[in-house]
Design a protein around this motif. Structure first.
Motif, mmCIF file in Angstrom:
data_model
loop_
_atom_site.group_PDB
_atom_site.id
_atom_site.type_symbol
_atom_site.label_atom_id
_atom_site.label_comp_id
_atom_site.label_asym_id
_atom_site.label_seq_id
_atom_site.Cartn_x
_atom_site.Cartn_y
_atom_site.Cartn_z
ATOM 1 N N TYR A 145 0.688 -1.352 -0.353
ATOM 2 C CA TYR A 145 0.086 -0.159 -0.128
ATOM 3 C C TYR A 145 1.174 1.075 0.092
ATOM 4 O O TYR A 145 0.145 1.777 -0.762
ATOM 5 N N TRP A 194 1.526 1.114 -3.442
ATOM 6 C CA TRP A 194 0.970 1.808 -4.742
ATOM 7 C C TRP A 194 0.441 3.621 -4.866
ATOM 8 O O TRP A 194 -0.720 3.816 -5.240
ATOM 9 N N LEU A 195 0.074 3.783 -2.950
ATOM 10 C CA LEU A 195 -0.742 4.887 -2.627
ATOM 11 C C LEU A 195 0.636 6.214 -2.311
ATOM 12 O O LEU A 195 0.167 7.348 -2.505
ATOM 13 N N PRO A 205 -0.161 8.507 -5.462
ATOM 14 C CA PRO A 205 -1.896 9.535 -5.433
ATOM 15 C C PRO A 205 -1.860 10.392 -4.382
ATOM 16 O O PRO A 205 -3.011 11.569 -3.890
ATOM 17 N N PHE A 206 -1.064 10.383 -2.872
ATOM 18 C CA PHE A 206 -0.909 10.557 -1.809
ATOM 19 C C PHE A 206 -0.514 12.100 -1.677
ATOM 20 O O PHE A 206 -0.866 12.766 -1.401
ATOM 21 N N VAL A 236 -7.312 8.712 1.365
ATOM 22 C CA VAL A 236 -5.641 8.298 0.940
ATOM 23 C C VAL A 236 -4.705 8.298 2.194
ATOM 24 O O VAL A 236 -4.065 7.171 1.971
ATOM 25 N N ALA A 285 -5.827 4.509 4.193
ATOM 26 C CA ALA A 285 -5.238 3.723 3.019
ATOM 27 C C ALA A 285 -3.717 3.545 3.043
ATOM 28 O O ALA A 285 -3.023 2.520 2.860
ATOM 29 N N ILE A 286 -2.788 4.491 3.300
ATOM 30 C CA ILE A 286 -1.167 4.669 3.362
ATOM 31 C C ILE A 286 -0.852 4.425 4.818
ATOM 32 O O ILE A 286 -0.553 4.009 4.971
#
Length: 542
Positions: free
Chosen positions: A82, A85-86, A89-90, A122, A125-126
Motif C-alpha cells: 500500500y 501503490w499509494l 496518489p497521496f 488516501v 489507506a496508506i
C-alpha cells in the motif's frame, strides 16, 4: 527475549514514512482552515461543518482499511504494497487539496468536500498499513519500541519542516506576483487595482521616522473580483511596536485609499493561491520520495499462522474482547485532545494574553525540538521502566508542568519558553510508547485467540488520533466561545483567563485522566516476554 538485530537503515527508512505523512497532516492542522477561509474564499462555518462531516466518516473508515490490509497477500507482504501503490496518489491529491479553481462559492465548497474527503481516504489507506507494518517488522517488543522511537523522531521532524518552511515557500512562490492585483504606493496612500481573478495578500511594512526601531506589518486580503469593491478590512490594523508597548492605528474602511499618516511605507503582493499550491508541490514531492524509501528499506518478518481463518466476524469479535486495545484507544483520544486544545490556544495566548504573536512560532519550534530530543530516550525508558510505567511517569510530569503554566505572568517570556521546553520534553515519549503498545496488543490478541489481525488492531491508533483531533478541535472552539472570546478586539478578563486555562489546567485534566487510565493496562514486560516466546514456538511448529 529475542535478541534479533535489525540494521539502523531500516529503522530510519521506516521513520521517513511518518515524516512523509506529517508533511501534510501538520499542514492541515496549522494552515488548512486559514487556507479555506482567507485564500479559497469559503465561509468559516461551511469549512467547520466540512471538517466535522469528513472526519467522522474518515474515523469510521480506519478499521475498514485495517480489515482490508489484513486480507492482502502479495510478494511484498500485507502492508508494504500500500505504501508503494499509494505514495504518488497521496502526493497528487494533497496538491489538489490546496489548489483553488475560480468557481462560485457553492462550487468551491463542493470541490473542498471532494478533495479533502479523498485526501483523508488516501491518508487512511496508506497510514493504516504503515502503522500495521510496525507490528510485523519484528516479533521482539523491544525492537518494535525502537522502531516506534525512530518513527516519532521523524514524525516530529516533519512537523518541524512544516512549521519552518511552509510560509517562506508561500512567500517565495507567491511573492511579487501582480497577476491578480497591483498594489502601489501613491504618497501616503496604497492604491490597489484589480487585474485578474482570485485572491492575493497585500503586505504593508511601515516605519515612523525618529522612533526607531518602530516597525509593523499588516496583511489585507483582496477577495474574489465580485467582492473586490466591498473587501473586508476588519483585519486591517497597522501595529507599530516598540519593545512591548504597542500603538494600533485602524486603517481606512475602503482599502483603495489607505491613509497611514506619517509612516514610511513599503507595499508588496503575495499571491497566496499560487504560493500554497507550489509549496504543497514541494511537500508532495518530498512525501512521495520518503514513502518509496520506506517501502524499499523495510521488511515484514512476522506472519500469521498458515491455517489462520480470516473471518471478519471473528476479527471484530476478537477486537471487541481485547481490553488492552480499548485502553489504548481511549488513551489516544485523551492524548490528542490534550494536544489539540493546548496547541489550538497558542496563537490566542500570544496575541491576546502576552500581546506579541510574533513569539508564537518560536514557542512552537522550541517545543518541537525538545520533543524530538526526548523521543530519542524512548527505547531507554522502555527498557528501564517498562512501557506502562514510563508512560505513567511521563504523563504525571506533563500534568504537573502544564498546571504550572497557569501561574506564568504575561511578561514572563523566559518562563513560558522554559516550561514549554520541559512540557514537550516529558510529553514527547508518550506517543511512541503508546504506538509500540498497539503492537503488543496485536501480539496479545494472537496469543489469546490464535488469530492475528495487525492491521485492524493498529487502525485504532489513527482512529483514536482522528477522534481526539476532532474532539479537541471542537472543544477548543466551544471553550473560546464560552469564555466570551471575540476576534480582533481587546479581550475581557474572563476571556484572557479562559485562554490561560486552555494552555494549562484544562489540558492537564486530560493528561491526568490518561495516566489514571493506563493503570488498568495489564501488558507488562514480563507477561509480554512469555507471550513472545509462546508465539515464537507456535510459528516454528507452523
Amino acid at each position: 527475549m529475542n535478541n534479533e538485530k535489525i540494521h539502523i537503515k531500516e529503522k530510519i527508512g521506516y521513520g521517513l514514512g511518518d515524516t512523509a505523512s506529517n508533511l501534510f497532516f501538520q499542514s492541515f492542522m496549522l494552515f488548512l482552515l486559514y487556507f479555506y477561509t482567507d485564500v479559497f474564499g469559503i465561509p468559516a462555518a461551511a469549512a467547520g461543518t466540512m471538517f466535522l462531516v469528513t472526519r467522522i466518516w474518515d474515523s469510521v473508515n480506519d478499521p475498514l482499511m485495517g480489515i482490508l490490509s489484513d486480507r492482502t497477500n502479495t510478494k511484498w507482504g500485507k502492508f508494504r504494497p500500500y505504501i508503494l501503490w499509494l505514495a504518488i496518489p497521496f502526493g497528487i491529491i494533497g496538491v489538489l487539496t490546496f489548489t483553488t479553481p475560480d468557481w462560485s462559492v457553492a462550487s468551491k465548497i463542493v470541490y473542498a468536500y471532494i478533495t479533502y474527503t479523498l485526501m483523508m481516504m488516501v491518508y487512511t489507506a496508506i497510514n493504516i498499513p504503515y502503522s500495521a507494518l510496525m507490528g510485523v517488522v519484528s516479533s521482539n517488543p523491544i525492537q518494535r519500541t525502537s522502531f516506534s522511537q525512530y518513527r516519532f523522531i521523524f514524525a516530529f521532524a516533519g512537523a518541524f519542516i512544516v512549521q519552518g518552511i511552509t510560509l517562506p515557500l508561500v512567500q517565495q512562490f507567491g511573492g511579487n506576483d501582480d497577476s491578480v492585483v497591483i498594489a502601489e504606493q501613491v504618497q501616503n496612500e496604497i492604491v490597489i487595482t484589480e487585474k485578474g481573478t482570485g485572491t492575493s495578500k497585500i503586505e504593508l511594512e511601515a516605519t515612523v521616522p525618529g522612533e526607531e526601531p518602530v516597525e509593523g506589518k499588516i496583511s489585507l486580503c483582496v477577495l474574489t473580483p465580485e467582492m473586490f469593491a466591498e473587501a473586508d478590512t476588519t483585519s486591517g490594523l497597522l501595529t507599530l511596536q516598540k519593545g512591548f508597548e504597542k500603538k494600533t492605528v485602524i486603517v481606512a474602511d475602503y482599502i483603495e485609499g489607505v491613509d497611514l499618516g506619517k509612516a514610511q511605507l513599503k507595499v508588496s503582493v503575495v499571491n497566496e493561491r499560487k504560493g500554497f499550491m507550489w509549496a504543497m508541490v514541494v511537500m508532495a514531492t518530498l512525501a512521495v520520495i520518503m514513502f518509496l524509501i520506506t517501502f524499499a528499506t523495510t521488511k515484514e518478518r512476522v506472519q500469521p499462522a498458515k491455517e489462520q481463518k480470516t473471518s471478519l466476524k471473528d476479527d471484530i469479535k476478537d477486537l471487541a474482547a481485547n481490553k488492552p486495545w480499548w485502553i489504548l484507544f481511549v488513551l489516544g483520544i485523551f492524548t490528542l485532545s490534550y494536544v489539540s486544545v493546548r496547541n489550538g490556544a497558542i496563537m490566542y495566548y500570544f496575541k491576546y494574553y502576552v500581546g506579541n504573536d510574533a513569539l508564537a512560532s518560536g514557542f512552537m519550534i522550541a517545543g518541537t525540538i525538545a520533543t524530538i530530543a526526548s523521543i530519542t530516550l524512548t527505547e531507554w525508558l522502555s527498557k528501564t521502566f517498562g512501557k506502562k510505567r514510563a508512560y505513567i511517569y511521563s504523563m504525571i510530569l506533563t500534568s504537573v508542568l502544564t498546571v504550572a503554566f497557569y501561574f506564568v505572568g504575561k511578561d514572563d517570556i523566559i518562563a513560558m519558553f522554559v516550561l514549554q521546553v520541559l512540557i514537550s520534553f516529558v510529553f514527547g515519549p508518550t506517543a511512541p510508547l503508546v504506538f509500540a503498545m498497539y503492537t503488543d496488543a496485536a501480539d496479545y490478541s494472537e496469543w489469546k485467540t490464535g488469530r492475528r489481525a495487525t492491521g485492524l488492531v493498529m487502525s485504532a491508533s489513527t482512529m483514536a488520533q482522528k477522534f481526539g483531533w476532532t474532539i479537541g478541535g471542537a472543544l477548543a472552539g466551544w471553550l473560546l466561545a464560552a469564555f466570551g472570546f471575540k476576534a480582533n478586539v481587546e479581550q475581557a478578563d474572563g476571556a484572557l483567563t479562559g485562554i490561560q486555562l486552555m494552555m494549562s489546567l484544562i489540558p492537564a485534566a486530560g493528561s491526568v485522566l490518561a495516566a489514571i487510565f493506563m493503570l488498568f493496562y495489564k501488558l507488562d514486560e514480563k507477561f509480554l516476554g512469555e507471550v513472545e516466546q509462546e508465539l515464537k514456538l507456535r510459528r516454528v511448529k507452523d
